[in-house]
Motif scaffolding. Sequence first.
Motif, PDB file in Angstrom:
ATOM      1  N   ILE A 276      11.290   2.935 -11.089  1.00 24.32           N
ATOM      2  CA  ILE A 276      11.274   2.395 -12.442  1.00 24.32           C
ATOM      3  C   ILE A 276      10.561   3.412 -13.335  1.00 24.32           C
ATOM      4  N   GLU A 277      11.302   3.984 -14.314  1.00 27.37           N
ATOM      5  CA  GLU A 277      10.708   4.954 -15.223  1.00 27.37           C
ATOM      6  C   GLU A 277       9.832   4.270 -16.256  1.00 27.37           C
ATOM      7  N   GLY A 278       9.144   5.073 -17.074  1.00 23.90           N
ATOM      8  CA  GLY A 278       8.122   4.564 -17.983  1.00 23.90           C
ATOM      9  C   GLY A 278       8.611   3.690 -19.121  1.00 23.90           C
ATOM     10  N   ASP A 279       9.701   4.045 -19.773  1.00 23.60           N
ATOM     11  CA  ASP A 279      10.187   3.256 -20.908  1.00 23.60           C
ATOM     12  C   ASP A 279      11.193   2.214 -20.420  1.00 23.60           C
ATOM     13  N   VAL A 280      10.731   1.341 -19.529  1.00 21.05           N
ATOM     14  CA  VAL A 280      11.552   0.266 -18.965  1.00 21.05           C
ATOM     15  C   VAL A 280      10.793  -1.040 -19.161  1.00 21.05           C
TER      16      VAL A 280
ATOM     17  N   VAL B 191       8.286   1.941  -3.396  1.00 19.90           N
ATOM     18  CA  VAL B 191       8.643   1.733  -4.792  1.00 19.90           C
ATOM     19  C   VAL B 191       7.812   2.691  -5.638  1.00 19.90           C
ATOM     20  N   VAL B 192       8.453   3.287  -6.663  1.00 22.77           N
ATOM     21  CA  VAL B 192       7.744   4.144  -7.611  1.00 22.77           C
ATOM     22  C   VAL B 192       7.901   3.522  -8.997  1.00 22.77           C
ATOM     23  N   ILE B 193       6.772   3.235  -9.644  1.00 22.57           N
ATOM     24  CA  ILE B 193       6.776   2.692 -10.999  1.00 22.57           C
ATOM     25  C   ILE B 193       5.938   3.621 -11.868  1.00 22.57           C
ATOM     26  N   LEU B 194       6.569   4.232 -12.870  1.00 26.84           N
ATOM     27  CA  LEU B 194       5.887   5.198 -13.711  1.00 26.84           C
ATOM     28  C   LEU B 194       5.061   4.528 -14.805  1.00 26.84           C
ATOM     29  N   LYS B 195       4.101   5.275 -15.319  1.00 21.37           N
ATOM     30  CA  LYS B 195       3.229   4.801 -16.388  1.00 21.37           C
ATOM     31  C   LYS B 195       4.051   4.393 -17.606  1.00 21.37           C
TER      32      LYS B 195
ATOM     33  N   PRO C   8       0.804  -1.235   0.000  1.00 15.29           N
ATOM     34  CA  PRO C   8       0.000   0.000   0.000  1.00 15.29           C
ATOM     35  C   PRO C   8       0.837   1.287   0.000  1.00 15.29           C
ATOM     36  N   LEU C   9       2.097   1.219   0.395  1.00 13.68           N
ATOM     37  CA  LEU C   9       2.954   2.402   0.391  1.00 13.68           C
ATOM     38  C   LEU C   9       3.770   2.544  -0.899  1.00 13.68           C
ATOM     39  N   ALA C  10       3.478   1.733  -1.909  1.00 15.04           N
ATOM     40  CA  ALA C  10       4.120   1.862  -3.224  1.00 15.04           C
ATOM     41  C   ALA C  10       3.281   2.797  -4.085  1.00 15.04           C
ATOM     42  N   ASP C  11       3.928   3.461  -5.036  1.00 15.60           N
ATOM     43  CA  ASP C  11       3.261   4.357  -5.972  1.00 15.60           C
ATOM     44  C   ASP C  11       3.411   3.757  -7.370  1.00 15.60           C
ATOM     45  N   VAL C  12       2.383   3.054  -7.816  1.00 11.29           N
ATOM     46  CA  VAL C  12       2.444   2.308  -9.068  1.00 11.29           C
ATOM     47  C   VAL C  12       1.450   2.909 -10.063  1.00 11.29           C
ATOM     48  N   ALA C  13       1.988   3.464 -11.173  1.00 13.90           N
ATOM     49  CA  ALA C  13       1.140   4.111 -12.168  1.00 13.90           C
ATOM     50  C   ALA C  13       0.974   3.269 -13.432  1.00 13.90           C
ATOM     51  N   THR C  14       1.458   2.044 -13.434  1.00 18.35           N
ATOM     52  CA  THR C  14       1.320   1.172 -14.596  1.00 18.35           C
ATOM     53  C   THR C  14       0.453  -0.016 -14.234  1.00 18.35           C
TER      54      THR C  14
END
Length: 175
Positions: free
Chosen positions: A45-49, A25-29, A6-12
């Motif tokens: 983790i950035e978006g184009d990964v 953890v931060v995972i971009l769109k 619940p404390l992760a920020d996941v946009a994908t």
Amino acid sequence: MSFIHPLADVATSSIGEGTRVWQFVVILKGAKIGKECNICAQTLIEGDVVIGDRVTLKSGVQLWEGTRIEDDVFIGPNVTFTNDPYPRSKEYPEQFSGITIKRNASIGANATLLPGITIGEYAMIGAGAVVTKDVPAHAVVVGNPAKILRYEKLNTGGGASMQQNTDDTTRHDTT
């Protein structure tokens, strides 16, 4: 089913079955993460990964645009990935020089990987190494700049056998 703390920020939404994403953890769109991965705390983790299946990212790893990681890769804590060969504040390249990690490679803690390199299948990068050039499959590299120490050849018994690098003229830090 995947687990996202619940404390992760996941946009994908492209996260494979059985993958675990831990706190902070931060995972971009746009990022794509395979099945049965373990993404440890404080990872970005950035978006184009693109990350394959059964990959382990230990804490403190940042994966920048253009990074490609194949299946069964281990990335130790605080490994530094880069993607811009000439970084300047507020100046961006037309395309970032991503890093490619081939299947079954392992990267030791605190290693630094420079832009645009490829780490070959089953390669082993020693802790703290600074990798400035491509690493061949099965090579073990250490140091700053990283140099080939030996090659590991897989045998049919499931383990690895070591082969010392006896070619004293082989330098990993030259073109």
